[in-house]
Design an enzyme around this catalytic site. Structure first.
Site, short mmCIF file in Angstrom:
data_model
loop_
_atom_site.label_atom_id
_atom_site.label_comp_id
_atom_site.label_asym_id
_atom_site.label_seq_id
_atom_site.Cartn_x
_atom_site.Cartn_y
_atom_site.Cartn_z
N VAL A 196 0.91 -1.15 0.00
CA VAL A 196 0.00 0.00 0.00
C VAL A 196 0.95 1.19 0.00
O VAL A 196 1.59 1.48 1.01
CB VAL A 196 -0.94 0.00 1.23
CG1 VAL A 196 -1.69 1.32 1.31
CG2 VAL A 196 -1.91 -1.16 1.16
N PRO A 197 1.10 1.84 -1.15
CA PRO A 197 2.21 2.78 -1.36
C PRO A 197 2.07 4.13 -0.65
O PRO A 197 1.91 5.18 -1.27
CB PRO A 197 2.24 2.94 -2.88
CG PRO A 197 0.81 2.74 -3.29
CD PRO A 197 0.27 1.69 -2.34
N CYS A 198 2.20 4.09 0.67
CA CYS A 198 2.13 5.32 1.46
C CYS A 198 3.28 6.26 1.12
O CYS A 198 3.19 7.46 1.36
CB CYS A 198 2.12 4.99 2.95
SG CYS A 198 3.45 3.91 3.49
N HIS A 199 4.34 5.73 0.52
CA HIS A 199 5.47 6.57 0.12
C HIS A 199 5.10 7.53 -1.00
O HIS A 199 5.84 8.48 -1.27
CB HIS A 199 6.67 5.70 -0.29
CG HIS A 199 6.41 4.78 -1.43
ND1 HIS A 199 5.80 3.55 -1.27
CD2 HIS A 199 6.67 4.91 -2.76
CE1 HIS A 199 5.71 2.96 -2.45
NE2 HIS A 199 6.22 3.76 -3.37
#
Length: 180
Positions: A144-147
């Site tokens: 889950v690409p929180c970056h």
């Protein structure tokens, strides 16, 4: 992709080598991911599991997660920046967190959104601070690409794995993302 939460026992905790260090993946035998984070963020992973599902009650053993799951992580780091998109997750969070985490998975690799833009994208334009809190509670680092979330000015802010990793991930995705 997500899968309805159910009791899958035992869960397997494995460390996958990446260019950014060991990457912890907690999955069931079918390859459904229950949590993931960098090895040096293991305390954070356990804290999130405890908060969201009572980690002390989970049956967890160290071992090898399914090869197909390892292959997807390896493919991502080898340049197939869409390889993580098909990983099935077993999220446990609030409705708002689940909405945000699903929304984050729609942000294309190599792209970024500000917290405010993400709040608008999930239909909650005044919930910028809540987006920040839910993003910080993401138990699926990279998958889950929180970056891909940035500050209002586009600057890199807040990443549990450190800003150098966040920068590396975004640069990696930009190098390998398909042209728009």
């Amino acid at each position: 992709m997500t899968r309805a939460s159910a009791a899958f026992t035992p869960l397997i905790l494995d460390t996958i080598d990446t260019p950014l260090g060991g990457f912890l993946v907690l999955s069931d035998g079918d390859g459904v991911v229950h949590a993931a984070d960098f090895a040096d963020c293991e305390a954070r992973l356990w804290a999130l599991l405890s908060r969201n599902r009572g980690a002390a009650s989970l049956d967890i053993e160290r071992g090898a997660v399914p090869t197909a799951l390892k292959d997807k992580v390896a493919a991502y780091f080898a340049g197939d920046v869409r390889a993580l998109d098909s990983i099935v997750l077993a999220p446990r969070g609030t409705d708002f967190q689940s909405t945000l985490w699903a929304g984050l998975r729609t942000v294309p690799p190599g792209s970024t959104l500000s917290y405010a833009a993400m709040a608008g994208a999930i239909g909650r334009p005044t919930a910028v601070r809540a987006v920040g809190h839910a993003n910080g509670a993401n138990p699926f680092c990279i998958i889950v690409p929180c970056h891909r979330l940035t500050g209002a000015d586009g600057g890199l802010v807040g990443y549990s794995g450190g800003l150098s990793r966040k920068r590396w991930l975004l640069d990696h995705e930009r190098r390998h993302a398909a042209p728009a």
